[in-house]
Design an enzyme around this catalytic site. Structure first.
Site, short mmCIF file in Angstrom:
data_model
loop_
_atom_site.label_atom_id
_atom_site.label_comp_id
_atom_site.label_asym_id
_atom_site.label_seq_id
_atom_site.Cartn_x
_atom_site.Cartn_y
_atom_site.Cartn_z
N CYS A 1 -20.57 -31.65 16.49
CA CYS A 1 -21.85 -30.96 16.65
C CYS A 1 -21.88 -30.13 17.95
CB CYS A 1 -22.99 -31.95 16.53
SG CYS A 1 -24.50 -31.15 16.00
N GLU B 1 -19.70 -40.36 14.15
CA GLU B 1 -19.87 -41.62 14.90
C GLU B 1 -21.13 -42.36 14.46
OE1 GLU B 1 -20.74 -38.70 15.91
OE2 GLU B 1 -22.49 -38.81 17.24
N HIS C 1 -22.13 -35.71 12.52
CA HIS C 1 -21.95 -36.81 13.49
C HIS C 1 -21.20 -37.98 12.85
CE1 HIS C 1 -24.58 -35.69 16.97
NE2 HIS C 1 -25.06 -34.85 16.06
N1 GLN Z 1 -28.01 -27.72 18.15
C1 GLN Z 1 -27.48 -28.48 19.23
C2 GLN Z 1 -26.87 -27.56 20.29
O1 GLN Z 1 -27.03 -26.41 20.28
C3 GLN Z 1 -26.45 -29.47 18.74
C4 GLN Z 1 -27.11 -30.60 18.04
C5 GLN Z 1 -26.26 -31.86 18.02
O2 GLN Z 1 -25.27 -31.99 18.71
N2 GLN Z 1 -26.72 -32.83 17.25
O3 GLN Z 1 -26.21 -28.01 21.18
#
Ligand code: GLN
Length: 195
Positions: A78, A173, A171
């Site tokens: 992410c 994890e 995610h």
């Molecule tokens: N949208 C978030 C960002 O720009 C990332 C979201 C996440 O890691 N769950 O960093």
């Protein structure tokens, strides 16, 4: 093999837990000397803008960039994926990424309506689906020729690999399924054994 988890901000604790359960020596990385100690690095989810600022203020920015350039295995999830990408749309102008994997993406690309969702993913090489937990996830718009797409959702790549770098827009994890961590550790072991 010692695995570091970038612990400046965000969802690092669950990665530390999963890697520990898999029997790895895990180091929370907040400073340059902690990075020197590890063979591979996980960049967790969180807020990539904040993480980008903390990479600068901690002095880790160049140290991480040097290690990535030298081929250190890395897993980005992410926000961690955003930090490893080549080009990030919808980012503040001062947000910088490492360009360690040749993908372009849009921060928060799924928009507010579908802000967070779960999707059963078909992952190349896995038997059965993998539960993908997406939280304000980035949308990948382009992958370079050298990038292997391991899973897609709605026609967009969500799990990719190029060389020693693996990235997921979800995610792993948080899903209770450790196969993506195991896959990354296999990759890291193979790469480190070849050095
Ligand atoms: N949208 C978030 C960002 O720009 C990332 C979201 C996440 O890691 N769950 O960093």
């Amino acid at each position: 093999m010692k695995v570091g988890v970038l612990a400046l901000q965000g969802a690092f604790a669950r990665h530390v837990q999963v890697l520990g359960e898999l029997g790895l020596a895990v180091v929370e990385v907040r400073a340059v000397h902690e990075l020197s100690d590890v063979d591979a690095l996980v960049l967790p989810g969180g807020e990539s803008t904040t993480m980008s600022m903390l990479l600068d203020s901690s002095g880790l920015r160049n140290a991480v960039a040097d290690r990535l350039f030298a081929g250190m295995p890395a897993l980005g999830t992410c926000a961690g994926m955003i930090l490893l990408a080549t080009h990030v749309a919808d980012a503040r102008p001062d947000q910088r990424s490492f360009g360690a994997i040749d993908i372009d993406l849009r921060r928060n690309g799924y928009g507010r309506q579908v802000d967070s969702f779960e999707a059963d993913l078909s992952v190349s090489g896995f038997e059965g689906t993998f539960p993908g937990v997406f939280i304000r996830a980035p949308v990948v718009d382009r992958v370079g020729e050298g990038v292997e797409v391991l899973a897609t959702a709605d026609g967009h790549p969500v799990l990719c690999r190029q060389g020693a770098v693996m990235v997921a827009s979800f995610h792993p994890e948080m899903s209770g399924d450790r196969r993506i961590h195991e896959e990354f550790l296999d990759l890291a072991f193979t790469i480190l054994a070849d050095e």
